[in-house]
Design an enzyme around this catalytic site. Sequence first.
Site, PDB file in Angstrom:
ATOM      1  N   ASN A 122       0.870  -1.166   0.000  1.00  0.00           N
ATOM      2  CA  ASN A 122       0.000   0.000   0.000  1.00  0.00           C
ATOM      3  C   ASN A 122       0.917   1.228   0.000  1.00  0.00           C
ATOM      4  OD1 ASN A 122      -1.838   2.018   0.485  1.00  0.00           O
ATOM      5  ND2 ASN A 122      -2.733   1.087   2.317  1.00  0.00           N
ATOM      6  N   LYS A 158       3.335   0.723   3.106  1.00  0.00           N
ATOM      7  CA  LYS A 158       2.968  -0.288   4.092  1.00  0.00           C
ATOM      8  C   LYS A 158       3.031  -1.635   3.393  1.00  0.00           C
ATOM      9  CE  LYS A 158      -0.476   2.473   6.492  1.00  0.00           C
ATOM     10  NZ  LYS A 158      -1.906   2.743   6.467  1.00  0.00           N
ATOM     11  N   ARG A 198      -2.589  -2.156  -3.493  1.00  0.00           N
ATOM     12  CA  ARG A 198      -3.791  -1.366  -3.262  1.00  0.00           C
ATOM     13  C   ARG A 198      -3.701  -0.122  -4.139  1.00  0.00           C
ATOM     14  NH1 ARG A 198      -5.314   2.859   1.019  1.00  0.00           N
ATOM     15  NH2 ARG A 198      -7.572   2.879   0.865  1.00  0.00           N
ATOM     16  N   HIS A 246     -12.771   2.636  -0.060  1.00  0.00           N
ATOM     17  CA  HIS A 246     -12.773   1.591   0.985  1.00  0.00           C
ATOM     18  C   HIS A 246     -13.518   0.342   0.513  1.00  0.00           C
ATOM     19  CE1 HIS A 246     -12.573   4.869   4.384  1.00  0.00           C
ATOM     20  NE2 HIS A 246     -11.361   4.517   4.013  1.00  0.00           N
ATOM     21  N   GLY A 289     -12.623   4.452  10.357  1.00  0.00           N
ATOM     22  CA  GLY A 289     -11.200   4.514  10.689  1.00  0.00           C
ATOM     23  C   GLY A 289     -10.792   5.972  10.715  1.00  0.00           C
ATOM     24  N   ARG A 340     -10.989  15.028   7.625  1.00  0.00           N
ATOM     25  CA  ARG A 340     -11.821  15.465   6.495  1.00  0.00           C
ATOM     26  C   ARG A 340     -13.224  15.820   6.969  1.00  0.00           C
ATOM     27  NH1 ARG A 340     -10.865  10.131   3.304  1.00  0.00           N
ATOM     28  NH2 ARG A 340      -8.654   9.980   3.755  1.00  0.00           N
ATOM     29  N   ASP A 350      -7.279  11.748  16.441  1.00  0.00           N
ATOM     30  CA  ASP A 350      -7.273  10.391  16.986  1.00  0.00           C
ATOM     31  C   ASP A 350      -8.465  10.241  17.931  1.00  0.00           C
ATOM     32  OD1 ASP A 350      -4.930   8.014  17.659  1.00  0.00           O
ATOM     33  OD2 ASP A 350      -6.606   8.275  19.043  1.00  0.00           O
ATOM     34  N   ARG A 377      -9.257   8.103  20.218  1.00  0.00           N
ATOM     35  CA  ARG A 377      -8.957   7.844  21.633  1.00  0.00           C
ATOM     36  C   ARG A 377      -8.649   9.143  22.368  1.00  0.00           C
ATOM     37  NH1 ARG A 377      -5.102   3.072  20.000  1.00  0.00           N
ATOM     38  NH2 ARG A 377      -4.962   4.599  18.356  1.00  0.00           N
ATOM     39  N   GLU A 388     -14.457  -0.771  15.432  1.00  0.00           N
ATOM     40  CA  GLU A 388     -14.144  -2.007  16.156  1.00  0.00           C
ATOM     41  C   GLU A 388     -13.879  -1.776  17.640  1.00  0.00           C
ATOM     42  OE1 GLU A 388     -10.863  -3.953  14.096  1.00  0.00           O
ATOM     43  OE2 GLU A 388     -11.818  -3.492  12.177  1.00  0.00           O
ATOM     44  N   ASN A 389     -13.450  -0.531  17.966  1.00  0.00           N
ATOM     45  CA  ASN A 389     -12.925  -0.312  19.331  1.00  0.00           C
ATOM     46  C   ASN A 389     -13.643   0.717  20.185  1.00  0.00           C
ATOM     47  OD1 ASN A 389     -10.543  -2.093  19.112  1.00  0.00           O
ATOM     48  ND2 ASN A 389      -9.979  -0.653  17.490  1.00  0.00           N
ATOM     49  N   GLU A 419      -8.211  -5.639   4.936  1.00  0.00           N
ATOM     50  CA  GLU A 419      -8.060  -5.311   3.523  1.00  0.00           C
ATOM     51  C   GLU A 419      -6.884  -6.059   2.900  1.00  0.00           C
ATOM     52  OE1 GLU A 419      -8.497  -1.250   5.107  1.00  0.00           O
ATOM     53  OE2 GLU A 419      -9.156  -0.707   3.089  1.00  0.00           O
TER      54      GLU A 419
HETATM   55  P1  ADP Z   1      -6.822   3.965   9.082  1.00  0.00           P
HETATM   56  O1  ADP Z   1      -7.930   4.589   8.354  1.00  0.00           O
HETATM   57  O2  ADP Z   1      -5.612   4.842   9.212  1.00  0.00           O
HETATM   58  O3  ADP Z   1      -6.522   2.542   8.690  1.00  0.00           O
HETATM   59  P2  ADP Z   1      -7.806   2.764  11.552  1.00  0.00           P
HETATM   60  O4  ADP Z   1      -8.846   1.899  10.976  1.00  0.00           O
HETATM   61  O5  ADP Z   1      -6.607   2.152  12.154  1.00  0.00           O
HETATM   62  O6  ADP Z   1      -7.369   3.922  10.566  1.00  0.00           O
HETATM   63  O7  ADP Z   1      -8.522   3.685  12.665  1.00  0.00           O
HETATM   64  C1  ADP Z   1      -7.833   4.666  13.339  1.00  0.00           C
HETATM   65  C2  ADP Z   1      -8.770   5.307  14.338  1.00  0.00           C
HETATM   66  O8  ADP Z   1      -9.256   4.310  15.251  1.00  0.00           O
HETATM   67  C3  ADP Z   1      -8.095   6.375  15.173  1.00  0.00           C
HETATM   68  O9  ADP Z   1      -8.939   7.501  15.271  1.00  0.00           O
HETATM   69  C4  ADP Z   1      -7.970   5.705  16.515  1.00  0.00           C
HETATM   70  O10 ADP Z   1      -8.000   6.618  17.566  1.00  0.00           O
HETATM   71  C5  ADP Z   1      -9.212   4.860  16.540  1.00  0.00           C
HETATM   72  N1  ADP Z   1      -9.113   3.852  17.593  1.00  0.00           N
HETATM   73  C6  ADP Z   1      -8.230   2.846  17.699  1.00  0.00           C
HETATM   74  N2  ADP Z   1      -8.404   2.188  18.868  1.00  0.00           N
HETATM   75  C7  ADP Z   1      -9.409   2.814  19.537  1.00  0.00           C
HETATM   76  C8  ADP Z   1     -10.063   2.631  20.790  1.00  0.00           C
HETATM   77  N3  ADP Z   1      -9.696   1.657  21.616  1.00  0.00           N
HETATM   78  N4  ADP Z   1     -11.064   3.474  21.117  1.00  0.00           N
HETATM   79  C9  ADP Z   1     -11.433   4.459  20.297  1.00  0.00           C
HETATM   80  N5  ADP Z   1     -10.865   4.682  19.095  1.00  0.00           N
HETATM   81  C10 ADP Z   1      -9.875   3.878  18.717  1.00  0.00           C
END
Ligand code: ADP
Length: 384
Positions: A13, A20, A77, A166, A196, A227, A268, A270, A322-323, A372
């Site tokens: 990628n 990557k 990609r 995506h 993401g 964005r 971010d 988090r 996911e998180n 992906e």
């Molecule tokens: P990319 O589009 O760069 O592949 P990812 O799918 O890795 O991105 O998503 C990145 C985002 O996911 C970031 O905003 C990150 O803060 C968020 N994220 C990752 N872990 C957590 C978590 N435990 N709680 C909340 N957000 C999270």
Amino acid sequence: MTAASSGLVLVLNSGSSSIKFQLVDPAAGTAVLSGLVEQIGEPGGPVTDHGAGLRLIHRQLEDSGIDLAAVAAVGHRVVHGGELFHAPTLITDEVVREIAWLAELAPLHNPANVIGIEVARKDFPDVPHVAVFDTGFFHSLPPAAAGYAIDRDVATRYGIRRYGFHGTSHEYVAGEVATLLGREPGGLNVIVLHLGNGASASAIRGGVAVETSMGLTPLEGLVMGTRSGDIDPGVLFHLNRAAGLDIDQLDELLNRSSGLKGLCGVNDFRELLEQRDAGGAAGEAAGLAYDIYVHRLRKYVGAYLAVLGRVDAIAFTAGVGENAPSVREDALAGLDGLGIVVDRARNRSGKGARVISPDDSPTTVLVVPTNEELAIARAAWQFV
Ligand code: ADP
């Protein structure tokens, strides 16, 4: 390596300043090794160009003891396939020229993809190289969903329509949903929410994408890390006239300093949650950013319910999807009357792919980790 017997796919990628990579065993569905080279060509960066970046990756692969003869294909990609490409495509000189030509539609992405392809073809000359397009899965958007209501001739001349991005992730996740539910993809209506750094939603009817939130470029739709997502185009005219911002400044504003970052200073998720919980003025800004993010997401879910008519499953994926359990709860709160419920205990526990709605829900809500790289590796494997 035992994996060598079945063959490996190197998935690349390439971005403007990074490559990557992931070495994938497509049969086992596992990553053997992954990593990245960043700050390519930047002061203080490890290498001056993508060619040197790939040699660095080559060395990492060799140092890890993997027999590179096991690399049976390279999957790339590629962000924009335009109207030309949708299916995974065996790369030839002609294909490289066409991807480069499509850079007009994706000036931030396709040129880097082309450089990555060119250096990798030199480095791995004896195996098939396969381009997998981020737009590919959305080739099926019906004209009513793909069209913008602008002058027809202008749109035709400049290839202006909604392409979606995506796609590899949306397709993969919809497939995983069918597997998890033990159903055929052809019989399922699914909404996928890929949240993401970039974020997009899709409506998928019987395995075929019928709507998605990104458009000509990955700027349209949901609120993202940096964005803006949807915005009245009139804002651009106004900022040009009232603030004197030129086209590059507006591009920078909407692509790099808007979204969550623009609203509260951090992209971010988090950090956003921490900032919100810490309170104060910064906390208030983060709280509003969260609310706008979730509100936009709800609007899209509602719209896609109407597009699909019946929704069997809603799947959350990517970093935030996911998180971040609170995003999943808040985005779907109060939709019981529509058959959509998130079970709090299920949502707040567990790991990996799982159902987070109650057993008797008409619509199944799931968390499905995206992959992906695996999807690209499997697509490339078809050409081995
Ligand atoms: P990319 O589009 O760069 O592949 P990812 O799918 O890795 O991105 O998503 C990145 C985002 O996911 C970031 O905003 C990150 O803060 C968020 N994220 C990752 N872990 C957590 C978590 N435990 N709680 C909340 N957000 C999270």
